[in-house]
Design a protein around this motif. Structure first.
Motif, PDB file in Angstrom:
ATOM      1  N   LEU A  62       7.387  19.502   2.650  1.00 25.65           N
ATOM      2  CA  LEU A  62       8.463  18.622   3.069  1.00 25.65           C
ATOM      3  C   LEU A  62       9.623  19.421   3.663  1.00 25.65           C
ATOM      4  CD1 LEU A  62      10.002  15.892   3.206  1.00 25.65           C
ATOM      5  CD2 LEU A  62      10.746  16.362   0.859  1.00 25.65           C
ATOM      6  N   LEU A  63      10.000  20.493   2.978  1.00 26.86           N
ATOM      7  CA  LEU A  63      11.121  21.313   3.467  1.00 26.86           C
ATOM      8  C   LEU A  63      10.789  21.970   4.801  1.00 26.86           C
ATOM      9  CD1 LEU A  63      12.225  22.942   0.074  1.00 26.86           C
ATOM     10  CD2 LEU A  63      13.137  20.901   1.203  1.00 26.86           C
ATOM     11  N   ASP A  64       9.534  22.388   4.972  1.00 28.17           N
ATOM     12  CA  ASP A  64       9.126  22.987   6.250  1.00 28.17           C
ATOM     13  C   ASP A  64       9.237  21.964   7.384  1.00 28.17           C
ATOM     14  OD1 ASP A  64       8.641  25.396   5.050  1.00 28.17           O
ATOM     15  OD2 ASP A  64       6.474  25.081   4.824  1.00 28.17           O
ATOM     16  N   ILE A  65       8.807  20.730   7.117  1.00 31.31           N
ATOM     17  CA  ILE A  65       8.855  19.695   8.162  1.00 31.31           C
ATOM     18  C   ILE A  65      10.307  19.367   8.509  1.00 31.31           C
ATOM     19  CG2 ILE A  65       8.385  17.237   8.591  1.00 31.31           C
ATOM     20  CD1 ILE A  65       5.771  17.617   7.099  1.00 31.31           C
ATOM     21  N   LEU A  66      11.159  19.308   7.500  1.00 32.03           N
ATOM     22  CA  LEU A  66      12.579  19.021   7.767  1.00 32.03           C
ATOM     23  C   LEU A  66      13.185  20.117   8.635  1.00 32.03           C
ATOM     24  CD1 LEU A  66      13.824  17.748   4.275  1.00 32.03           C
ATOM     25  CD2 LEU A  66      13.392  16.396   6.332  1.00 32.03           C
ATOM     26  N   SER A  67      12.745  21.336   8.400  1.00 28.97           N
ATOM     27  CA  SER A  67      13.291  22.461   9.160  1.00 28.97           C
ATOM     28  C   SER A  67      12.755  22.481  10.597  1.00 28.97           C
ATOM     29  CB  SER A  67      12.937  23.774   8.461  1.00 28.97           C
ATOM     30  OG  SER A  67      13.382  24.879   9.216  1.00 28.97           O
ATOM     31  N   THR A  68      11.427  22.332  10.748  1.00 23.88           N
ATOM     32  CA  THR A  68      10.818  22.477  12.064  1.00 23.88           C
ATOM     33  C   THR A  68      10.989  21.231  12.940  1.00 23.88           C
ATOM     34  OG1 THR A  68       8.692  21.746  11.170  1.00 23.88           O
ATOM     35  CG2 THR A  68       9.122  24.121  11.208  1.00 23.88           C
ATOM     36  N   SER A  69      10.932  20.032  12.324  1.00 25.44           N
ATOM     37  CA  SER A  69      10.965  18.797  13.106  1.00 25.44           C
ATOM     38  C   SER A  69      12.362  18.204  13.245  1.00 25.44           C
ATOM     39  CB  SER A  69      10.042  17.756  12.462  1.00 25.44           C
ATOM     40  OG  SER A  69       8.695  18.232  12.429  1.00 25.44           O
TER      41      SER A  69
ATOM     42  N   THR B 164       4.226   7.957   0.914  1.00 24.40           N
ATOM     43  CA  THR B 164       4.262   7.453   2.281  1.00 24.40           C
ATOM     44  C   THR B 164       5.643   6.874   2.570  1.00 24.40           C
ATOM     45  OG1 THR B 164       1.913   6.892   2.125  1.00 24.40           O
ATOM     46  CG2 THR B 164       3.158   5.924   3.946  1.00 24.40           C
ATOM     47  N   PHE B 165       6.241   7.332   3.668  1.00 28.62           N
ATOM     48  CA  PHE B 165       7.567   6.861   4.057  1.00 28.62           C
ATOM     49  C   PHE B 165       7.520   6.289   5.468  1.00 28.62           C
ATOM     50  CE2 PHE B 165       8.174  10.533   1.200  1.00 28.62           C
ATOM     51  CZ  PHE B 165       8.799   9.884   0.142  1.00 28.62           C
ATOM     52  N   SER B 166       8.324   5.256   5.674  1.00 28.07           N
ATOM     53  CA  SER B 166       8.358   4.608   6.983  1.00 28.07           C
ATOM     54  C   SER B 166       9.798   4.224   7.311  1.00 28.07           C
ATOM     55  CB  SER B 166       7.456   3.376   6.976  1.00 28.07           C
ATOM     56  OG  SER B 166       7.488   2.724   8.233  1.00 28.07           O
TER      57      SER B 166
ATOM     58  N   ILE C  81      13.378   9.096   7.841  1.00 22.11           N
ATOM     59  CA  ILE C  81      12.187   9.932   7.715  1.00 22.11           C
ATOM     60  C   ILE C  81      10.947   9.049   7.651  1.00 22.11           C
ATOM     61  CG2 ILE C  81      10.997  11.659   6.298  1.00 22.11           C
ATOM     62  CD1 ILE C  81      13.518  12.719   7.530  1.00 22.11           C
ATOM     63  N   GLY C  82       9.885   9.471   8.329  1.00 20.42           N
ATOM     64  CA  GLY C  82       8.590   8.797   8.250  1.00 20.42           C
ATOM     65  C   GLY C  82       7.483   9.834   8.142  1.00 20.42           C
ATOM     66  N   GLY C  83       6.454   9.498   7.378  1.00 25.25           N
ATOM     67  CA  GLY C  83       5.341  10.433   7.248  1.00 25.25           C
ATOM     68  C   GLY C  83       4.652  10.302   5.906  1.00 25.25           C
ATOM     69  N   VAL C  84       3.564  11.035   5.762  1.00 27.06           N
ATOM     70  CA  VAL C  84       2.781  11.036   4.526  1.00 27.06           C
ATOM     71  C   VAL C  84       2.784  12.445   3.958  1.00 27.06           C
ATOM     72  CG1 VAL C  84       0.527  10.591   3.484  1.00 27.06           C
ATOM     73  CG2 VAL C  84       1.315   9.186   5.395  1.00 27.06           C
TER      74      VAL C  84
ATOM     75  N   ALA D  17       0.829  -1.209   0.000  1.00 26.94           N
ATOM     76  CA  ALA D  17       0.000   0.000   0.000  1.00 26.94           C
ATOM     77  C   ALA D  17       0.859   1.253   0.000  1.00 26.94           C
ATOM     78  CB  ALA D  17      -0.941  -0.016   1.207  1.00 26.94           C
ATOM     79  N   ARG D  18       1.979   1.235   0.760  1.00 25.07           N
ATOM     80  CA  ARG D  18       2.878   2.390   0.770  1.00 25.07           C
ATOM     81  C   ARG D  18       3.525   2.577  -0.600  1.00 25.07           C
ATOM     82  NH1 ARG D  18       4.420   0.620   6.037  1.00 25.07           N
ATOM     83  NH2 ARG D  18       6.290  -0.394   5.202  1.00 25.07           N
ATOM     84  N   THR D  19       3.899   1.453  -1.230  1.00 19.49           N
ATOM     85  CA  THR D  19       4.523   1.537  -2.555  1.00 19.49           C
ATOM     86  C   THR D  19       3.570   2.123  -3.592  1.00 19.49           C
ATOM     87  OG1 THR D  19       5.872  -0.398  -2.029  1.00 19.49           O
ATOM     88  CG2 THR D  19       5.665   0.179  -4.352  1.00 19.49           C
ATOM     89  N   LEU D  20       2.287   1.857  -3.427  1.00 24.11           N
ATOM     90  CA  LEU D  20       1.285   2.312  -4.396  1.00 24.11           C
ATOM     91  C   LEU D  20       0.523   3.546  -3.934  1.00 24.11           C
ATOM     92  CD1 LEU D  20      -0.209  -1.160  -5.399  1.00 24.11           C
ATOM     93  CD2 LEU D  20       1.503   0.174  -6.640  1.00 24.11           C
TER      94      LEU D  20
END
Length: 267
Positions: free
Chosen positions: A258-265, A213-215, A246-249, A202-205
């Motif tokens: 994506l760039l905002d999450i990398l910066s803030t998290s 989706t990353f896990s 990295i994990g998340g949707v 499901a993540r692959t598709l």
């Protein structure tokens, strides 16, 4: 009409006499024969899908194709393929990119996806094919497929000539539901088969729903995947960050998120 004193059944009886009766009976027989012939003939509902043509998606775009036999193709970003249906074979030439195939079963007319490296042959199943730089990746969601290694094409021809059937160089074996593999043209390279859970498939598709989706993938893998859906070049300057997990949707094409999450998290 015109004879209100007589009952309508009497008028009908007068009409159904002699030659008129024979004509009416003949008409009933003809109509009955036509209806019987129509009802006894197997009903074939033609599909309004495509059987020929070349189809392309732009970077960040996704499309789906309904094929003439009821099968369906979903094209991912930056993908190009050719559809060539004949009486003997349902041939798809995946020239580059990624696509997911849901195939209607036809016992005597196989469904084959050709790439420059190999072919994926199915009767009725659902599977994904992705053309990489030097490999072809196949993931089976339902059913079974056969994998073939194809003979190299003439470099002067360019894309595979759909008028000439590709030559099978080697049978690679079968792939069943829940399995994924990569194969290349390199000689004597071991081909490992990965067993995947329903969640992993499901993540692959997930791109079919407009999501990535990353896990636990590395930042390098995440950036590479996200870059497929945008014209923006993303470069990891510090090599020490490439292994960050990295994990998340994420929604496809939402690079800024994506760039905002990398910066803030992740700082």
């Amino acid at each position: 009409l015109g004879r209100p004193d007589r009952h309508w059944l009497s008028s009908l009886g007068d009409y159904l006499q002699g030659r008129r009766l024979a004509a009416v009976a003949c008409s009933v027989l003809i109509i009955g024969g036509i209806v019987f012939a129509f009802l006894s003939k197997p009903t074939e509902i033609p599909h309004a899908g495509v059987a020929q043509g070349t189809f392309t998606t732009a970077v960040g775009a996704m499309e789906h194709l309904d094929l003439a036999d009821g099968s369906r193709i979903e094209l991912n970003t930056n993908t190009r393929l050719n559809v060539n249906y004949t009486a003997a074979e349902r041939a798809i030439y995946l020239l580059h990119g990624e696509a997911h195939f849901v195939v209607e079963a036809e016992k005597h007319r196989p469904f084959v996806v050709y790439t420059d490296i190999g072919a994926v042959r199915a009767i009725g199943t659902a599977f994904r094919v992705r053309v990489l730089e030097a490999d072809v990746e196949v993931t089976v969601a339902e059913g079974i497929v056969d994998l073939d290694l194809l003979a190299p094409i003439d470099p002067t021809v360019g894309d595979r000539d759909t008028r000439r059937p590709p030559v099978v160089q080697q049978k690679l074996g079968k792939l069943v539901a829940g399995q994924s593999t990569r194969f290349a043209r390199r000689e004597n390279e071991p081909r490992s088969v990965q067993q995947m859970s329903v969640a992993e498939i499901a993540r692959t598709l997930s791109w079919r729903n407009g999501e990535l989706t990353f896990s636990g993938e590395s930042l390098e893998e995440v950036v590479h995947e996200v870059s497929r859906y945008t014209d923006i070049d993303i470069v990891i300057v510090d090599p020490n960050l490439e292994g960050l997990r990295i994990g998340g949707v994420f929604r496809t094409g939402e690079t800024d998120a994506l760039l905002d999450i990398l910066s803030t998290s992740f700082g």
